[in-house]
Design a protein around this motif. Sequence first.
Motif, mmCIF file in Angstrom:
data_model
loop_
_atom_site.group_PDB
_atom_site.id
_atom_site.type_symbol
_atom_site.label_atom_id
_atom_site.label_comp_id
_atom_site.label_asym_id
_atom_site.label_seq_id
_atom_site.Cartn_x
_atom_site.Cartn_y
_atom_site.Cartn_z
ATOM 1 N N SER A 176 1.059 -1.459 -0.049
ATOM 2 C CA SER A 176 -0.324 -0.110 -0.093
ATOM 3 C C SER A 176 0.883 1.265 0.522
ATOM 4 O O SER A 176 1.570 1.032 0.241
ATOM 5 N N LEU A 177 0.536 2.322 -0.311
ATOM 6 C CA LEU A 177 0.788 3.686 -0.566
ATOM 7 C C LEU A 177 1.185 3.827 1.344
ATOM 8 O O LEU A 177 1.896 5.186 1.058
ATOM 9 N N ALA A 178 0.419 3.169 2.292
ATOM 10 C CA ALA A 178 1.110 3.932 3.594
ATOM 11 C C ALA A 178 2.560 3.356 4.204
ATOM 12 O O ALA A 178 3.042 2.550 4.820
ATOM 13 N N ARG A 179 3.104 3.731 3.593
ATOM 14 C CA ARG A 179 5.431 3.549 3.815
ATOM 15 C C ARG A 179 5.495 4.450 4.431
ATOM 16 O O ARG A 179 6.363 4.073 5.230
ATOM 17 N N PHE A 180 4.927 5.655 5.318
ATOM 18 C CA PHE A 180 5.447 6.545 6.071
ATOM 19 C C PHE A 180 4.781 6.841 7.358
ATOM 20 O O PHE A 180 3.311 6.293 7.441
ATOM 21 N N SER A 181 5.034 7.383 8.255
ATOM 22 C CA SER A 181 4.571 7.351 9.454
ATOM 23 C C SER A 181 4.132 8.590 9.361
ATOM 24 O O SER A 181 2.968 8.960 9.759
ATOM 25 N N ALA A 182 4.417 9.807 8.509
ATOM 26 C CA ALA A 182 4.020 11.150 8.142
ATOM 27 C C ALA A 182 4.363 11.005 6.869
ATOM 28 O O ALA A 182 5.608 11.625 6.921
ATOM 29 N N ILE A 183 3.413 11.602 6.766
ATOM 30 C CA ILE A 183 3.861 12.672 4.821
ATOM 31 C C ILE A 183 3.522 13.828 4.850
ATOM 32 O O ILE A 183 2.478 14.318 4.866
ATOM 33 N N SER A 184 3.868 14.620 4.459
ATOM 34 C CA SER A 184 3.491 16.637 4.109
ATOM 35 C C SER A 184 3.260 16.329 2.643
ATOM 36 O O SER A 184 4.603 16.172 1.810
ATOM 37 N N ASN A 185 2.565 17.109 1.820
ATOM 38 C CA ASN A 185 2.855 17.749 0.970
ATOM 39 C C ASN A 185 2.630 19.273 0.738
ATOM 40 O O ASN A 185 3.156 20.070 -0.887
ATOM 41 N N SER B 276 -0.935 10.513 20.861
ATOM 42 C CA SER B 276 -0.205 9.978 20.341
ATOM 43 C C SER B 276 -0.947 9.013 19.007
ATOM 44 O O SER B 276 -2.272 8.746 19.547
ATOM 45 N N LEU B 277 -0.288 8.686 18.572
ATOM 46 C CA LEU B 277 -0.614 8.185 16.857
ATOM 47 C C LEU B 277 -0.110 6.947 16.818
ATOM 48 O O LEU B 277 0.875 6.693 15.761
ATOM 49 N N TYR B 278 -0.721 5.638 16.426
ATOM 50 C CA TYR B 278 -0.683 5.036 16.381
ATOM 51 C C TYR B 278 -0.310 4.280 14.695
ATOM 52 O O TYR B 278 -2.326 4.514 14.397
ATOM 53 N N GLY B 279 0.054 4.307 14.190
ATOM 54 C CA GLY B 279 -0.761 4.410 12.072
ATOM 55 C C GLY B 279 0.296 4.848 11.258
ATOM 56 O O GLY B 279 1.339 4.536 10.950
ATOM 57 N N MET B 280 -0.772 5.782 10.885
ATOM 58 C CA MET B 280 0.242 7.081 9.973
ATOM 59 C C MET B 280 -0.187 7.859 9.740
ATOM 60 O O MET B 280 -1.952 8.345 10.006
ATOM 61 N N ILE C 76 4.167 9.671 16.934
ATOM 62 C CA ILE C 76 3.942 8.821 15.938
ATOM 63 C C ILE C 76 4.444 7.720 16.129
ATOM 64 O O ILE C 76 5.894 7.990 15.312
ATOM 65 N N THR C 77 3.409 7.011 15.756
ATOM 66 C CA THR C 77 4.517 5.277 15.839
ATOM 67 C C THR C 77 3.865 4.664 13.874
ATOM 68 O O THR C 77 2.832 5.058 14.263
ATOM 69 N N ILE D 179 8.829 12.989 18.499
ATOM 70 C CA ILE D 179 8.802 11.564 18.747
ATOM 71 C C ILE D 179 8.278 11.265 17.365
ATOM 72 O O ILE D 179 7.214 10.524 17.255
ATOM 73 N N THR D 180 9.192 10.526 16.439
ATOM 74 C CA THR D 180 8.534 10.061 15.324
ATOM 75 C C THR D 180 9.353 8.677 15.429
ATOM 76 O O THR D 180 10.562 8.186 14.888
ATOM 77 N N TYR D 181 8.782 7.383 14.764
ATOM 78 C CA TYR D 181 9.021 5.954 14.900
ATOM 79 C C TYR D 181 8.701 5.643 13.346
ATOM 80 O O TYR D 181 7.205 5.595 12.944
ATOM 81 N N GLY D 182 9.192 5.785 12.135
ATOM 82 C CA GLY D 182 8.983 5.344 11.051
ATOM 83 C C GLY D 182 9.243 6.249 10.250
ATOM 84 O O GLY D 182 10.251 7.692 10.560
ATOM 85 N N GLN D 183 9.421 6.437 8.652
ATOM 86 C CA GLN D 183 10.129 7.200 7.571
ATOM 87 C C GLN D 183 8.616 8.054 7.766
ATOM 88 O O GLN D 183 7.941 8.463 8.088
ATOM 89 N N VAL D 184 10.001 9.401 7.580
ATOM 90 C CA VAL D 184 9.282 10.606 7.581
ATOM 91 C C VAL D 184 9.334 11.532 6.183
ATOM 92 O O VAL D 184 11.188 11.353 6.013
ATOM 93 N N HIS D 185 9.022 11.949 5.934
ATOM 94 C CA HIS D 185 8.616 12.455 4.279
ATOM 95 C C HIS D 185 8.191 13.609 4.414
ATOM 96 O O HIS D 185 6.867 14.129 4.510
#
Length: 480
Positions: free
Chosen positions: A139-148, A424-428, A450-451, A158-164
């Motif tokens: 799926s396109l949920a590759r990131f813990s957080a992504i912004s346009n 606390s957010l678990y997902g993306m 953010i996890t 604090i982030t766990y997972g890729q941020v872009h």
Amino acid sequence: MSNIKGTQKAQLSLQVLLVGFVSTIVLSGMVLWVDGYVTNIARSEQKALAFSIAEAGIEYYRWHLAHDSDDFQDGTGEEGPYIHAYFDKDNERIGEFELEITAPSTSTGSGIVTIRSTGRVDGYEGLEKIIEVQMGLPSLARFSAISNSDVRFGEGTITYGQVHSNGGLRFDGVANNIVTSGKYDYNDPDHSGANEFGVHTHVSPVDDLPSEVSEPPVRTDVFKTGRRVGVPVVDFNSLTQDLANLKTLAQSSDGYYQGSSNDDGWHIVLKTSGKFDLYKVKKLENASYACRSGMWQTGWGKWSVQNESLVSSNVDLPANGVMFFEDDLWVEGQIDDARLTIAAGRFPENPSTWANIILNEDLVYTNYDGADVMALFAQGNILTGFDSADYLDIDAAVIAQNGFVGRYYYKQQCGNNYQRDTISLYGMIASNQRYGFAYSDGTGYANRVITYDGELLYGPPPAFPTTGSEYEIISWEEVK
């Protein structure tokens, strides 16, 4: 004298016989050894060939899935196994591979297919090699957080997972995975001065500028696994699922659809029983004149329910897992063994009427092994209102198609809830506009955790967008 000569001849004959016997044994042993050696070499070659044939079976079905990603019966429409002849470069048959295919589980929503390929060589009965792989359609949920857009992650994040970010990204918290930007450098809108790296920090010591060095300095105190700038941008439009398609799925007999409330919106409370309660929001909390934001944010308000009425209780969650509300929507509760996609949008689409999703109370899973998974798609924003919980837990992939994920700016004059403790957010998170649950003057959530939920990649919620039709190999094992 003649007897002596006869004795010598007899001794000589015995020696010749003995030498010949020993030579015969040695020669026979060598012949057997050479034959065994040659046989072993030949068998090893055939084992290697059987292995190559088994690999060819895997690659064949990967190719097949690239052309028909939903076919797990080898084009036959029947249960396997499926046997294919294997030919050499001269088009001579030299073996076969047998495929056993386990389709993705419809009960768990997993996108993982298991393929076991057995390679055999003609003329070598009992000789076979077996390879088993797991492939997933990501799926396109590759990131813990992504912004346009340009974005800032402040202190306390604090982030766990890729941020872009496709824009520039300032990060002053702690990133436990790689942080990337589509820009090499940019002019940070939060302050004046020279251009800074696409991913930069103001945690002391402040980064060198791109005009001074060609690469961002190593900062393991902030970026635990590094940062990269000028990477390819992510097609954000493909990340946001077509809301019209979700509406169609929700309006089917297996989905759940609610049109306009003709009021302030809908409020659903999810239950571990596989049911939910539905409320109509009658009135929102008013903001005093002194509370009103001086930032002139579009759509600003307290976004907290003051009055509502129960419409229906203990409604079954839809069979296809897709729920659509053509209005603003408040969501809370807990799911157990459920897979849901909840969307809010108004049609015909108009920026002035984009629907939002508001999260003021906990929205959580019971299981964290992939049995529970949820996505929230908002046409506009995904918000926490003024009266959101001091400690707020959100388990979901949250996507703001056109707006932002975060919290509006509330001044001290708004009341005691202008400052919150921890979200606390678990997902993306996917936010078209600038993400943020806090502001530099201390308003909002002081701590943001953010996890990334890895289950989202190959086991996403219903109708969640994928990267296309090409399966990726997740695991590979030589079984035999």
